[in-house]
Design a protein around this motif. Structure first.
Motif, PDB file in Angstrom:
ATOM      1  N   ASP A 153       0.804  -1.223   0.000  1.00  0.00           N
ATOM      2  CA  ASP A 153       0.000   0.000   0.000  1.00  0.00           C
ATOM      3  C   ASP A 153       0.836   1.271   0.000  1.00  0.00           C
ATOM      4  OD1 ASP A 153      -2.291  -1.527  -0.017  1.00  0.00           O
ATOM      5  OD2 ASP A 153      -2.593  -1.431   2.156  1.00  0.00           O
ATOM      6  N   ASP A 154       2.048   1.190   0.540  1.00  0.00           N
ATOM      7  CA  ASP A 154       2.915   2.371   0.580  1.00  0.00           C
ATOM      8  C   ASP A 154       3.729   2.534  -0.698  1.00  0.00           C
ATOM      9  OD1 ASP A 154       4.614   0.239   0.856  1.00  0.00           O
ATOM     10  OD2 ASP A 154       5.566   0.923   2.715  1.00  0.00           O
ATOM     11  N   GLU A 155       3.372   1.752  -1.733  1.00  0.00           N
ATOM     12  CA  GLU A 155       4.035   1.809  -3.039  1.00  0.00           C
ATOM     13  C   GLU A 155       5.493   1.381  -2.956  1.00  0.00           C
ATOM     14  OE1 GLU A 155       3.420   5.693  -4.656  1.00  0.00           O
ATOM     15  OE2 GLU A 155       1.312   5.293  -5.140  1.00  0.00           O
ATOM     16  N   LYS A 156       5.791   0.524  -1.990  1.00  0.00           N
ATOM     17  CA  LYS A 156       7.134  -0.024  -1.837  1.00  0.00           C
ATOM     18  C   LYS A 156       7.041  -1.544  -1.801  1.00  0.00           C
ATOM     19  CE  LYS A 156       8.848   3.956   0.781  1.00  0.00           C
ATOM     20  NZ  LYS A 156       9.476   4.414   2.062  1.00  0.00           N
ATOM     21  N   VAL A 157       8.176  -2.187  -1.971  1.00  0.00           N
ATOM     22  CA  VAL A 157       8.255  -3.645  -1.930  1.00  0.00           C
ATOM     23  C   VAL A 157       9.308  -4.056  -0.912  1.00  0.00           C
ATOM     24  CG1 VAL A 157       8.881  -5.733  -3.209  1.00  0.00           C
ATOM     25  CG2 VAL A 157       7.505  -3.971  -4.307  1.00  0.00           C
ATOM     26  N   ASP A 158       8.970  -5.019  -0.088  1.00  0.00           N
ATOM     27  CA  ASP A 158       9.940  -5.534   0.873  1.00  0.00           C
ATOM     28  C   ASP A 158      11.051  -6.261   0.123  1.00  0.00           C
ATOM     29  OD1 ASP A 158      11.242  -7.311   2.880  1.00  0.00           O
ATOM     30  OD2 ASP A 158       9.660  -6.524   4.188  1.00  0.00           O
ATOM     31  N   VAL A 159      12.296  -6.010   0.513  1.00  0.00           N
ATOM     32  CA  VAL A 159      13.444  -6.580  -0.181  1.00  0.00           C
ATOM     33  C   VAL A 159      13.477  -8.104  -0.092  1.00  0.00           C
ATOM     34  CG1 VAL A 159      15.061  -6.514   1.743  1.00  0.00           C
ATOM     35  CG2 VAL A 159      15.914  -6.235  -0.604  1.00  0.00           C
ATOM     36  N   LYS A 160      12.709  -8.697   0.820  1.00  0.00           N
ATOM     37  CA  LYS A 160      12.672 -10.153   0.916  1.00  0.00           C
ATOM     38  C   LYS A 160      12.142 -10.786  -0.365  1.00  0.00           C
ATOM     39  CE  LYS A 160       8.071 -10.457   3.077  1.00  0.00           C
ATOM     40  NZ  LYS A 160       7.322 -10.827   4.299  1.00  0.00           N
ATOM     41  N   HIS A 161      11.476  -9.972  -1.187  1.00  0.00           N
ATOM     42  CA  HIS A 161      10.925 -10.487  -2.441  1.00  0.00           C
ATOM     43  C   HIS A 161      11.880 -10.325  -3.625  1.00  0.00           C
ATOM     44  CE1 HIS A 161       7.098 -10.991  -0.458  1.00  0.00           C
ATOM     45  NE2 HIS A 161       6.976  -9.709  -0.215  1.00  0.00           N
ATOM     46  N   ILE A 162      13.068  -9.796  -3.396  1.00  0.00           N
ATOM     47  CA  ILE A 162      13.961  -9.469  -4.506  1.00  0.00           C
ATOM     48  C   ILE A 162      14.309 -10.680  -5.362  1.00  0.00           C
ATOM     49  CG2 ILE A 162      16.076  -9.700  -3.140  1.00  0.00           C
ATOM     50  CD1 ILE A 162      15.393  -7.159  -5.974  1.00  0.00           C
ATOM     51  N   ALA A 163      14.533 -11.839  -4.752  1.00  0.00           N
ATOM     52  CA  ALA A 163      14.915 -13.028  -5.535  1.00  0.00           C
ATOM     53  C   ALA A 163      13.818 -13.451  -6.506  1.00  0.00           C
ATOM     54  CB  ALA A 163      15.290 -14.179  -4.604  1.00  0.00           C
ATOM     55  N   PRO A 164      12.570 -13.654  -6.056  1.00  0.00           N
ATOM     56  CA  PRO A 164      11.531 -14.029  -7.016  1.00  0.00           C
ATOM     57  C   PRO A 164      11.250 -12.940  -8.052  1.00  0.00           C
ATOM     58  CG  PRO A 164      10.582 -13.609  -4.840  1.00  0.00           C
ATOM     59  CD  PRO A 164      12.058 -13.696  -4.668  1.00  0.00           C
ATOM     60  N   MET A 165      11.438 -11.676  -7.684  1.00  0.00           N
ATOM     61  CA  MET A 165      11.244 -10.589  -8.638  1.00  0.00           C
ATOM     62  C   MET A 165      12.277 -10.658  -9.757  1.00  0.00           C
ATOM     63  SD  MET A 165      10.435  -7.485  -5.964  1.00  0.00           S
ATOM     64  CE  MET A 165      10.128  -6.205  -7.201  1.00  0.00           C
ATOM     65  N   MET A 166      13.521 -10.921  -9.375  1.00  0.00           N
ATOM     66  CA  MET A 166      14.586 -11.024 -10.371  1.00  0.00           C
ATOM     67  C   MET A 166      14.381 -12.245 -11.263  1.00  0.00           C
ATOM     68  SD  MET A 166      17.819  -9.917  -7.948  1.00  0.00           S
ATOM     69  CE  MET A 166      19.016  -9.475  -9.215  1.00  0.00           C
ATOM     70  N   ARG A 167      13.951 -13.346 -10.658  1.00  0.00           N
ATOM     71  CA  ARG A 167      13.717 -14.566 -11.445  1.00  0.00           C
ATOM     72  C   ARG A 167      12.527 -14.392 -12.389  1.00  0.00           C
ATOM     73  NH1 ARG A 167      14.627 -17.111  -6.090  1.00  0.00           N
ATOM     74  NH2 ARG A 167      16.820 -17.749  -6.045  1.00  0.00           N
ATOM     75  N   TYR A 199      16.123 -13.543 -14.777  1.00  0.00           N
ATOM     76  CA  TYR A 199      17.494 -13.395 -14.302  1.00  0.00           C
ATOM     77  C   TYR A 199      17.689 -14.311 -13.103  1.00  0.00           C
ATOM     78  CZ  TYR A 199      21.816 -11.378 -12.552  1.00  0.00           C
ATOM     79  OH  TYR A 199      23.100 -11.219 -12.120  1.00  0.00           O
ATOM     80  N   LYS A 200      18.779 -15.059 -13.107  1.00  0.00           N
ATOM     81  CA  LYS A 200      19.056 -15.993 -12.021  1.00  0.00           C
ATOM     82  C   LYS A 200      20.131 -15.418 -11.111  1.00  0.00           C
ATOM     83  CE  LYS A 200      17.797 -20.116 -14.688  1.00  0.00           C
ATOM     84  NZ  LYS A 200      18.245 -21.420 -15.213  1.00  0.00           N
ATOM     85  N   PRO A 201      19.740 -14.778 -10.013  1.00  0.00           N
ATOM     86  CA  PRO A 201      20.726 -14.172  -9.113  1.00  0.00           C
ATOM     87  C   PRO A 201      21.474 -15.223  -8.301  1.00  0.00           C
ATOM     88  CG  PRO A 201      18.552 -14.028  -8.141  1.00  0.00           C
ATOM     89  CD  PRO A 201      18.360 -14.605  -9.530  1.00  0.00           C
ATOM     90  N   THR A 202      22.705 -14.921  -7.968  1.00  0.00           N
ATOM     91  CA  THR A 202      23.471 -15.794  -7.080  1.00  0.00           C
ATOM     92  C   THR A 202      23.088 -15.485  -5.640  1.00  0.00           C
ATOM     93  OG1 THR A 202      25.299 -14.228  -6.843  1.00  0.00           O
ATOM     94  CG2 THR A 202      25.391 -15.775  -8.706  1.00  0.00           C
ATOM     95  N   GLU A 203      23.404 -16.380  -4.741  1.00  0.00           N
ATOM     96  CA  GLU A 203      23.137 -16.142  -3.323  1.00  0.00           C
ATOM     97  C   GLU A 203      23.906 -14.923  -2.840  1.00  0.00           C
ATOM     98  OE1 GLU A 203      20.986 -17.523  -1.309  1.00  0.00           O
ATOM     99  OE2 GLU A 203      20.253 -18.722  -2.996  1.00  0.00           O
ATOM    100  N   GLU A 204      25.105 -14.735  -3.379  1.00  0.00           N
ATOM    101  CA  GLU A 204      25.923 -13.585  -2.996  1.00  0.00           C
ATOM    102  C   GLU A 204      25.251 -12.275  -3.409  1.00  0.00           C
ATOM    103  OE1 GLU A 204      30.477 -11.864  -3.669  1.00  0.00           O
ATOM    104  OE2 GLU A 204      29.833 -13.723  -4.643  1.00  0.00           O
TER     105      GLU A 204
END
Length: 218
Positions: free
Chosen positions: A71-85, A89-94
């Motif tokens: 609702d605040d027009e932001k995204v929690d960074v915990k979702h970054i991996a599925p967003m990138m995929r 794009y296949k991000p590394t754990e690093e």
């Protein structure tokens, strides 16, 4: 790719360090937006690739961002991996750890769209460079009939006649030996009588255009 992406990641925290920041020799207030900061970065920085994205690439990033947007027009960074995929794009754990740590530290674990775009831009550009090379290599192989690594005049004629649409075949059949020689001369940059892969790549820049985020990273 690591250096390009890490340069972009380094700019994520520019808006929240100290009272002022010096970016590209200019004083930037901490309340400057991420986009304002990116505009002041040197053109060699990976972060400036935000401006090299096509509109379609930006739209695809925005579409993925909206799926996770709160609702605040932001995204929690915990979702970054599925967003990138989701952008193929296949991000590394690093990478995930580095991005997560920075956003958690500097932005209370929340990303606005500009931050997400800044993270993804250099990765999308790099992915398209790899994809473009693969596509050009495949096209080169259609001309290089005997797979010896070069294209001869006879191979050029055969490929134009047999490997494309009927309209192109008619045009190719009408080409004289002089016409083929002229094409060869244009492409044969070192004058050795054949077209190498590097020379072929120089004459078909259109194969590098129109690439978007929908590519697979091997």
């Amino acid at each position: 790719m690591g250096n390009i992406c890490s340069e972009a990641d380094d700019t994520i925290s520019e808006a929240s360090k100290g009272n002022k920041q010096t970016v590209n020799g200019q004083v930037v207030k901490t309340n400057s937006s991420p986009i304002e900061i990116i505009e002041r970065l040197p053109s060699t920085s990976g972060a400036t690739t935000v401006w090299n994205l096509t509109q379609r690439q930006r739209d695809e990033c925005e579409e993925i961002f909206s799926v996770f947007e709160e609702d605040d027009e932001k995204v929690d960074v915990k979702h970054i991996a599925p967003m990138m995929r989701a952008l193929n794009y296949k991000p590394t754990e690093e990478e995930i750890t580095s991005i997560t740590d920075r956003v958690q530290k500097d932005h209370d674990s929340k990303m606005i769209f500009q931050i997400f775009l800044q993270i993804m831009a250099p990765r999308i550009i790099k992915a398209n460079e790899v994809y473009a090379d693969d596509k050009i290599q495949a096209a080169f192989e259609r001309f290089d009939k005997d797979r010896d690594g070069v294209i001869t005049a006879s191979e050029l004629r055969i490929a134009l006649q047999d490997g494309f649409c009927p309209g192109m075949k008619k045009v190719a059949e009408a080409l004289t030996d002089e016409d083929i020689a002229e094409v060869m001369n244009e492409a044969d940059l070192n004058g050795d009588g054949v077209i190498s892969y590097s020379e072929f790549k120089e004459i078909i820049p259109h194969l590098c255009e129109g690439l978007h985020t929908s590519v697979k990273i091997k």
